[in-house]
Design an enzyme around this catalytic site. Structure first.
Site: not given
Length: 398
Positions: A253, A139, A224
């Site tokens: 984030k 993802f 990532d």
């Protein structure tokens, strides 16, 4: 008649999310309150965006102060926060170059562009032949290019045609990775721990083998760390658990403590050095408000020892969850404060447990139908963890 938040959302909003039916209005630390005054422990942290806890007062103050001075210049001009942001982020992570963006998906897209350009200009791959290897069950975001190399049918269905140039291999399988390499391979993109897939931790040594393979074949390793980075797994970056260093590391984030969209591509000089003026950018990327907030968010992580807390309290939380004796639980796993409880297919799905937990003051979210992810803010204490376990264990035991 009381305002019906859920009815209005359902009537006027696109139905691209299926949230739990709780309407939140306030947050502090690990706690949030709904519009009816009910208090909950947040065990999702906005998918790890609020590692520093909700509405951290120091980050909030910086946000207010900077918003009163200057919020946006675009990159057409310089601002007095960007250089400090670069310097402090490089010092924290050991990076040589930074490219600031806003969302995690933008950071991923930036990395793809930079790695392809590096492949053509530095490695010498023929134009439009560059290949990037990715992992099944990944993802990395929701753009057309990114969902094009997803293996999740819900993410892909109905959105083609997709961007070519990607090969998919099983996550954690270094032999499959090696087999997929060709002379046109320019990059390997992976999460060090697959968060959205359900906290899937690769076999020990996998990242080291991948790093060596990239070195041997002149391939850019891109990790990532948008969800796993900035303390979530008990290290600043999850790649540190295996002692590897990616060529490009993506963060986002928690880079802003949940106050503002901030992401960044961290790189060695060689890869980001291929980008020239006009070839890539973002109006809001590197804006002074974002930089000021991110600087304080990083400072809080270090000053309050939240990374160390994630390691110790995370182990404590995981061990507590592992005491549950339920034959319908397939596995309980985690690293730091990124924890998952996976149920067997016959258990009736994880959402029912999330709804029961909500009714008991715990907010978490299912992923891939049978998995609950527990990822509270890194400010959580052992006492708060004990409170959570007393609520969680009876619910998931039956």
């Amino acid at each position: 008649m009381a305002y019906n938040f859920i009815e209005v959302e359902n009537r006027l909003g696109a139905h691209n999310y299926k949230p739990l039916d709780v309407v939140l209005t306030k947050g502090e630390g690990v706690w949030v309150w709904d519009v009816d005054g009910n208090k909950y422990m947040d065990c999702l942290s906005a998918y790890s965006a609020v590692n520093q806890g909700h509405c951290h007062p120091e980050i909030l103050q910086v946000l207010k102060d900077q918003a009163e001075k200057l919020t946006l210049t675009s990159r057409a001009f310089r601002n007095d926060q960007l250089a400090h942001f670069y310097e402090e982020l490089c010092e924290l992570t050991g990076s040589h170059k930074v490219l600031p963006m806003n969302s995690g998906a933008e950071a991923v897209e930036t990395a793809i562009k930079a790695v392809r350009k590096w492949g053509y200009e530095v490695k010498g791959v023929p134009e439009d032949r560059a290949e990037i290897i990715v992992c099944a069950d990944n993802f990395h975001g929701r753009t057309i290019t990114i969902v094009g190399f997803s293996t999740d049918p819900v993410s892909r269905a109905g959105f083609g045609p997709f961007t070519p140039g990607f090969k998919i291999v099983p996550f954690g399988d270094s032999k499959a990775l090696e087999k997929a390499v060709t002379k046109n391979t320019v990059g390997f993109l992976a999460e060090p721990i697959q968060g959205e897939a359900g906290v899937v931790i690769p076999p020990d040594g996998y990242l080291k083998k991948a790093r060596q393979l990239c070195d041997d074949h002149n391939i850019v390793m891109v990790l990532d760390e948008i969800q796993t980075g900035l303390g979530r797994t008990g290290k600043l970056l999850a790649e540190e658990h295996e002692g590897v260093e990616a060529d490009l590391t993506l963060v986002g984030k928690a880079l802003s403590g949940g106050f503002y969209p901030v992401s960044a591509v961290l790189s060695n000089t060689e890869v980001l050095g291929v980008l020239k003026p006009g070839e890539h950018g973002s109006t809001f990327g590197g804006n002074p408000l974002a930089c000021a907030v991110a600087r304080k968010a990083m400072e809080v992580l270090v000053k309050e020892k939240l990374i160390e807390n994630a390691a110790t309290v995370g182990e404590y939380f995981l061990n507590g969850l592992k005491t549950v004796q339920n034959p319908m639980i397939r596995e309980t796993r985690g690293r730091g404060l990124l924890i998952a409880v996976e149920f067997k297919p016959g258990a009736g799905g994880a959402r029912q447990y999330c709804e029961k937990l909500r009714d008991n003051g715990i907010l978490c979210k299912e992923t891939h139908e049978n998995i609950i992810r527990f990822a509270p803010p890194l400010v959580i204490t052992k006492e708060e963890t004990d409170w959570a376990l007393k609520k969680i264990i009876p619910v998931i035991s039956s």
